[in-house]
Design a protein around this motif. Sequence first.
Motif, PDB file in Angstrom:
ATOM      1  N   HIS A   1       3.780  30.075 -29.697  1.00 36.47           N
ATOM      2  CA  HIS A   1       3.647  31.008 -30.822  1.00 36.47           C
ATOM      3  C   HIS A   1       2.787  32.218 -30.466  1.00 36.47           C
ATOM      4  CE1 HIS A   1       3.794  32.257 -34.956  1.00 36.47           C
ATOM      5  NE2 HIS A   1       2.515  32.526 -34.889  1.00 36.47           N
ATOM      6  N   TYR A  13       0.433  34.983 -31.458  1.00 40.97           N
ATOM      7  CA  TYR A  13      -0.395  35.278 -32.627  1.00 40.97           C
ATOM      8  C   TYR A  13      -0.389  36.735 -33.044  1.00 40.97           C
ATOM      9  CZ  TYR A  13      -2.251  31.003 -34.324  1.00 40.97           C
ATOM     10  OH  TYR A  13      -2.355  29.796 -34.948  1.00 40.97           O
ATOM     11  N   ALA A  27       1.809  37.360 -35.852  1.00 43.76           N
ATOM     12  CA  ALA A  27       1.522  36.667 -37.098  1.00 43.76           C
ATOM     13  C   ALA A  27       0.609  37.479 -38.015  1.00 43.76           C
ATOM     14  CB  ALA A  27       0.865  35.329 -36.796  1.00 43.76           C
ATOM     15  N   PRO A  59      -2.553  37.195 -38.663  1.00 42.93           N
ATOM     16  CA  PRO A  59      -3.093  36.134 -39.521  1.00 42.93           C
ATOM     17  C   PRO A  59      -4.222  36.646 -40.409  1.00 42.93           C
ATOM     18  CG  PRO A  59      -3.816  35.848 -37.259  1.00 42.93           C
ATOM     19  CD  PRO A  59      -2.887  36.996 -37.249  1.00 42.93           C
ATOM     20  N   SER A  66      -6.788  35.081 -41.461  1.00 38.26           N
ATOM     21  CA  SER A  66      -8.130  34.622 -41.097  1.00 38.26           C
ATOM     22  C   SER A  66      -8.308  34.617 -39.581  1.00 38.26           C
ATOM     23  CB  SER A  66      -8.398  33.226 -41.667  1.00 38.26           C
ATOM     24  OG  SER A  66      -7.409  32.335 -41.226  1.00 38.26           O
ATOM     25  N   LEU A  67      -7.953  35.737 -39.023  1.00 35.97           N
ATOM     26  CA  LEU A  67      -8.005  35.879 -37.573  1.00 35.97           C
ATOM     27  C   LEU A  67      -9.394  35.611 -37.014  1.00 35.97           C
ATOM     28  CD1 LEU A  67      -6.227  36.693 -35.180  1.00 35.97           C
ATOM     29  CD2 LEU A  67      -6.940  39.050 -35.538  1.00 35.97           C
ATOM     30  N   LEU A  69     -10.359  32.492 -35.265  1.00 33.12           N
ATOM     31  CA  LEU A  69      -9.749  32.140 -33.982  1.00 33.12           C
ATOM     32  C   LEU A  69     -10.575  32.701 -32.834  1.00 33.12           C
ATOM     33  CD1 LEU A  69      -6.072  32.935 -34.926  1.00 33.12           C
ATOM     34  CD2 LEU A  69      -7.156  30.706 -34.849  1.00 33.12           C
ATOM     35  N   PRO A 110      -4.776  32.569 -28.877  1.00 40.48           N
ATOM     36  CA  PRO A 110      -4.173  31.395 -28.230  1.00 40.48           C
ATOM     37  C   PRO A 110      -2.650  31.465 -28.240  1.00 40.48           C
ATOM     38  CG  PRO A 110      -5.357  30.806 -30.260  1.00 40.48           C
ATOM     39  CD  PRO A 110      -5.221  32.291 -30.233  1.00 40.48           C
ATOM     40  N   PRO A 121      -0.260  28.634 -28.680  1.00 44.84           N
ATOM     41  CA  PRO A 121       0.045  27.213 -28.831  1.00 44.84           C
ATOM     42  C   PRO A 121       1.524  26.914 -28.577  1.00 44.84           C
ATOM     43  CG  PRO A 121      -0.166  28.253 -30.973  1.00 44.84           C
ATOM     44  CD  PRO A 121      -0.594  29.277 -29.956  1.00 44.84           C
ATOM     45  N   ALA A 122       1.775  25.823 -27.865  1.00 45.98           N
ATOM     46  CA  ALA A 122       3.145  25.356 -27.663  1.00 45.98           C
ATOM     47  C   ALA A 122       3.657  24.802 -28.978  1.00 45.98           C
ATOM     48  CB  ALA A 122       3.163  24.279 -26.588  1.00 45.98           C
TER      49      ALA A 122
END
Lengths: 319, 475
Positions: B215, B217, B220, B222, B224-225, B228, B232, B234-235
């Motif tokens: 994914h 980021y 995204a 996000p 609420s970055l 983090l 990352p 992530p698989a």
Amino acid sequence: MNQALTQLLRSFILKPANKDATDYFRGVVKAGEMSERVLTLTESVIRMNPAHYSAWQYRYRTLLAINAPLDEELELMDELAEKFLKNYQVWHHRRLLLQRGALAKTPAAELAFIARGLSYDAKNYHTWAYRQWILAYFNQDALWEGEMRYIENMLEDDVRNNSAWHHRFFVVFSNGVRKGDEDREDTIRREVSFTKEKIALAPNNASAWNYLRGVLEHSDTPFASLREFVLPYTVPAHSSLDDVRDDSVVDLENPRPSPGADLPCPAAIEFLADIHEAVGDLQLISFRQLWKSLADEHDTIRKRYWEHRISEAQASRDS
Amino acid sequence: MSFKHSSEDGYPTPTSTEQRRLEIILSQHRPPPDHPKPTLQKNVHMQWLVRNFSQGFPERFISQDASQPWLFFWTLQGFYFIGAELDPQNKQRCIDTIMACQHSDGGFGGGPGQFPHLLSTYAAVSALACVGRPGPGGGWDQIDRVKLYSFFMSLKQPDGSFLVSRDSEVDIRGIYCLLCAATLLDMLTPELVAGTASFVASLQTYEGGFASASHPYYIADPPSLETLADYPRPALGEAHGGYTFCALASWILLRPLLDKMELERVPEINVKNLTRWLALMQGSEIELGGFKGRTNKLVDVCYSWWVGGCFALLRSLGVGVRHTVPSQQQVDNEDDDEQWSDVDDDVFNRFAIQEYIFYAGQHTTGGLRDKPPKVADAYHTLYALSGLSTAQHYTAPSDEVRERLRKEWKQIHDDSLDEWRKVAYVEARAWKEEEAASMYINGPGDRLNAAHPVFNLTITHVGRIMSHFYKQNQS
């Protein structure tokens, strides 16, 4: 052979049962029609063959072109997802709809829907991947918060469910630091002790050992820190190791194998060998013996692999 | 002789119950010691393939209507493993039907009139590598490479990955398919594969195998970055045999090109963890040595290729490479017994996997299957044959072949990509089978032709199509 082939190949053609619908579909695509009618047609093609990616693709383009209500589409997807759980496109189409803002449902409701799917098929790859996408894409603290409990329930149902273990790693480590997990040392301690408990319950569970290794490698924690824990798993049950232990003293840090455990456990022997290898030269003989015991006795199908480990270790010592 | 069941540790769960049930079935398929061992029923399987080919695939394969090039590839490559040759007339029929799947925007679809898709494109190009030829009507020169290239580029994502088709998902299978087609057809460019190797590396999970996607980021956005730590990757999904094969094969196609690209950070994969995970996918004796696709899942004959085939790929990374060691030196290094005197450095059980395919994989009425008591299908038949072939033969990159191809390279284009194309060509063609290292559990009567570990075509077919598109002498 060739003559027989020629004979037989004469009628070589695929025979789709839904030929009419797919023929119509081809016609519609050729004409470039995008209408309500196309939605009906693509739905019937998809119901007959959910792997018909062109129908999905054209349906999506049509939905956007005619401004169809995406929330209704999502409802239809609820039904199709249950019907075609193993199908790729079903999940991807949902994802497109959500990215386009179809939010009749909150992401939290999506997680609940996915959980229902996983209750029928606890290791479905696409369903898990979709769950992970929801978490990462929306990335809301409230969504992440429920995941640990969910995973624990899944592992309660089946401690050997590797998809749930992977999801745990995804939640705890792969997405950066979650709220509540800021103290990394504490998080790692929690994960290690959780995994030890699960190993004690059923030691011959590759999923738990792989998770343990993953946590340690991710945090650069030496395997050797778990030596005490691993040792009882590397010897037959009721071995001499037991005589020197007082079972009335419960060691919370190092849960002992359950009474039904089948020991020694090859994964534990491998773990111990890796500890010895990391410690270095002086221990060379001992880890070679451990690998050799896997090759010749405890894990004979992988004889070649264990011998490969020995020769690799030899080579790195020689270099 | 009975073998030990997998341990349930007195704690049965759905996984271990299902596992136990299968072990009982599988152990019944192992021939008793005083019985003749099953051999490869080449004729029966050949007839089964021909039957599919001629009568159309059974109605229940309606779900394959969007995979027509795959049915061709699975069947044709099956013929070539067994050693059958098609006559020109039948080849032409195949070529014509496959070419009907080429889309006017470039690329191949799952059938005539279907949208182009990376998976269908791979299957079509591979099938054409088997039966096509240069010149009018031969298929090869009718592939619209200019449009195919723009189709590929239209699917490219900012992180180096590719969608499998328009508005579709990112999936490492698609990337493998794209890289195979682009390598065979001389279409690799730095632009096409920029960032792709890093994406491939991002799919490796903590277990050592690879997932289908990861994914990004930055897309995204996000809310609420700040929670983090970094960005990352992530698989999405766990380590899986099919995806691992596609990721490793992609890696092996890209790796020689990496130092031709100016990279800030050179991506890496963890070969040691990968090798371990692959080795652990082999089932025990009671599972007849078949391969699983994921930890704690059941064995399935198709992983004979997806997982078993990875061991051949690993040889290009130096794992499990045969070497000749003077026997004296070997003896000196060992303080224990005699079993160490051979130079066979395989890291998987080449013997046991052949047993699984023979005992459990063959269906009595022809074709090969996932596991008993299932029926045979085209997909499992090809990947069982591929897996058997990779277990029988030792195939690895050869320095000698590499040197020869380098020397013989003819510079055709006066362009800056000449060195790049040369590397891609030489590395893909450097694989060589060493007949002396073959291993047949019942003797050479079961012999299949050797597969090219990356493309799953015969090495001859790879040489034929690549020398055509790279305008080199076929040697």
